[in-house]
Design an enzyme around this catalytic site. Structure first.
Site, PDB file in Angstrom:
ATOM      1  N   SER A 162       0.857  -1.183   0.000  1.00  0.00           N
ATOM      2  CA  SER A 162       0.000   0.000   0.000  1.00  0.00           C
ATOM      3  C   SER A 162       0.897   1.237   0.000  1.00  0.00           C
ATOM      4  O   SER A 162       1.699   1.401  -0.907  1.00  0.00           O
ATOM      5  CB  SER A 162      -0.962  -0.028   1.196  1.00  0.00           C
ATOM      6  OG  SER A 162      -1.889   1.027   1.124  1.00  0.00           O
ATOM      7  N   THR A 163       0.788   2.088   1.010  1.00  0.00           N
ATOM      8  CA  THR A 163       1.557   3.331   1.040  1.00  0.00           C
ATOM      9  C   THR A 163       3.056   3.050   0.918  1.00  0.00           C
ATOM     10  O   THR A 163       3.615   2.284   1.692  1.00  0.00           O
ATOM     11  CB  THR A 163       1.291   4.089   2.351  1.00  0.00           C
ATOM     12  OG1 THR A 163      -0.113   4.262   2.513  1.00  0.00           O
ATOM     13  CG2 THR A 163       1.970   5.448   2.344  1.00  0.00           C
ATOM     14  N   HIS A 189      -2.480  -1.146  -3.505  1.00  0.00           N
ATOM     15  CA  HIS A 189      -3.628  -0.261  -3.303  1.00  0.00           C
ATOM     16  C   HIS A 189      -3.452   1.009  -4.135  1.00  0.00           C
ATOM     17  O   HIS A 189      -2.511   1.773  -3.925  1.00  0.00           O
ATOM     18  CB  HIS A 189      -3.759   0.135  -1.832  1.00  0.00           C
ATOM     19  CG  HIS A 189      -4.070  -1.010  -0.929  1.00  0.00           C
ATOM     20  ND1 HIS A 189      -3.924  -0.931   0.435  1.00  0.00           N
ATOM     21  CD2 HIS A 189      -4.540  -2.256  -1.180  1.00  0.00           C
ATOM     22  CE1 HIS A 189      -4.287  -2.076   0.987  1.00  0.00           C
ATOM     23  NE2 HIS A 189      -4.655  -2.906   0.028  1.00  0.00           N
ATOM     24  N   MET A 278      -0.163   1.155   5.295  1.00  0.00           N
ATOM     25  CA  MET A 278      -0.909   1.323   6.541  1.00  0.00           C
ATOM     26  C   MET A 278      -2.101   0.374   6.569  1.00  0.00           C
ATOM     27  O   MET A 278      -2.600  -0.064   5.540  1.00  0.00           O
ATOM     28  CB  MET A 278      -1.363   2.781   6.713  1.00  0.00           C
ATOM     29  CG  MET A 278      -2.217   3.355   5.609  1.00  0.00           C
ATOM     30  SD  MET A 278      -2.565   5.094   5.948  1.00  0.00           S
ATOM     31  CE  MET A 278      -3.291   5.594   4.374  1.00  0.00           C
ATOM     32  N   ASP A 281      -4.464  -4.939   5.773  1.00  0.00           N
ATOM     33  CA  ASP A 281      -4.770  -5.775   4.619  1.00  0.00           C
ATOM     34  C   ASP A 281      -3.573  -6.675   4.312  1.00  0.00           C
ATOM     35  O   ASP A 281      -2.437  -6.211   4.249  1.00  0.00           O
ATOM     36  CB  ASP A 281      -5.101  -4.892   3.409  1.00  0.00           C
ATOM     37  CG  ASP A 281      -5.626  -5.693   2.228  1.00  0.00           C
ATOM     38  OD1 ASP A 281      -6.200  -6.779   2.456  1.00  0.00           O
ATOM     39  OD2 ASP A 281      -5.480  -5.226   1.087  1.00  0.00           O
TER      40      ASP A 281
END
Length: 338
Positions: A162-163, A189, A278, A281
């Site tokens: 993600s991030t 993401h 973050m 998931d």
């Protein structure tokens, strides 16, 4: 408290961001600029922890300003504001490669909707407050004898992020040889409109063939598929790809959905990798892969932009090896399938 500086040529955007941040006690707005020149002049004295940066400025390209800011202060965190046009998506991928930590697709909602803007902006800013900016990953060292280990009967690798993930995923894929012995699924993401540009960019940089996933794709060695934004990716027993709109989830695509389907389809023959991001998931998916006898690698706090998803997986006992990003790349590059 995290100090934020806003760079955008739109006075409306600057006011909207300011109104959102004024209601957040953990954030302080320390300055703003309408151009690249103003930003370069004002940011040193403002000493922000994070800068929100529009890709389009009147006097300079946002990418050039990003690079200039990071040359001056490599630990500065920069959050890009982008649009999901083809040019905007490609420029966003370049910004993430250059060192931006995340981005917001500002064309995906009305900036008049301050609650939506708050929901997009504040969690990303607060996630950066929890993290210490790590230096950008250096090239992976040659695999050691311990890193080059046979993994019996693995025939699929699923990577979730993600991030901070786009740069981490690129770092890994650039180091995998064309002879990498198993297919790779990437779940990153991203909002709709960006994953194709992400896949296209990786395809031009890597030895493996990288494409955005479509219904009916077949997974095979030498191929990497990137889950399409806004839809889930599932893996079948025959290593086919199913693209689905259900179930509703906080993230679409979901790392958990992909990993759980892979573990159900292939059992202990799955290698799971969970990178920076973050939230949690991927933690359930990693736990299932490990429970079925597969191998799981998690990125450790030292190299994560945000140590959230790998932390959640580690807390569940779902990580076989917790490693910094360069060592994950070296581990994978040395993978041998018995």
């Amino acid at each position: 408290m995290i100090r934020v500086f806003v760079v955008d040529d739109s006075a409306f955007v600057r006011r909207a961001v300011g109104r959102v941040l004024s209601g957040e006690p953990r954030v302080r707005l320390v300055g703003e600029a309408a151009s690249g020149a103003e930003a370069l002049a004002r940011i040193p004295d403002a000493a922000p922890d994070l800068v929100t940066l529009d890709l389009e400025l009147p006097d300079t390209d946002g990418l050039d300003l990003l690079r200039a800011l990071l040359r001056r202060r490599p630990t500065l965190r920069v959050l890009m504001l982008s649009a999901h046009t083809r040019d905007g998506a490609e420029a966003t991928m370049e910004a993430l490669e250059a060192g931006a930590v995340d981005f917001i697709d500002k064309s995906g909602f009305s900036l008049l909707d301050l609650e939506r803007l708050r929901g997009e902006l504040v969690p990303r800013i607060l996630a950066q407050a929890l993290a210490t900016r790590a230096p950008r990953a250096s090239p992976a060292p040659p695999a050691t004898k311990d890193q080059t280990r046979p993994v019996t009967a693995v025939d699929l690798c699923v990577i979730g992020a993600s991030t901070g993930g786009p740069a981490a995923v690129q770092h890994i894929l650039e180091r995998l040889p064309a002879s990498f012995p198993v297919p790779v699924v990437i779940v990153q993401h991203m909002p709709p409109g960006f994953t194709r540009a992400f896949a296209d960019r990786l395809n031009g940089l890597c030895s493996l063939a990288v494409t955005e996933a479509v219904e009916g794709d077949r997974l095979a060695p030498g191929r990497v598929v990137v889950a399409a934004a806004g839809r889930h990716l599932r893996v079948t027993k025959s290593l086919g790809v199913v693209v689905a709109d259900e179930p509703a989830a906080a993230h679409m695509p979901s790392v958990d959905v992909a990993m759980l389907s892979a573990a159900a389809a292939r059992g202990g023959r799955v290698l799971g990798v969970l990178l920076t991001g973050m939230g949690d998931d991927g933690a359930a998916g990693m736990a299932m892969i490990r429970a079925r006898g597969g191998v799981t690698l998690g990125e450790n706090e030292a190299s994560c932009v945000v140590y959230g998803m790998p932390r959640a997986a580690e807390a569940r006992g779902a990580v076989t090896h917790l490693l910094p990003l360069p060592e994950i790349a070296a581990w994978l590059a040395g993978l041998r399938v018995a």
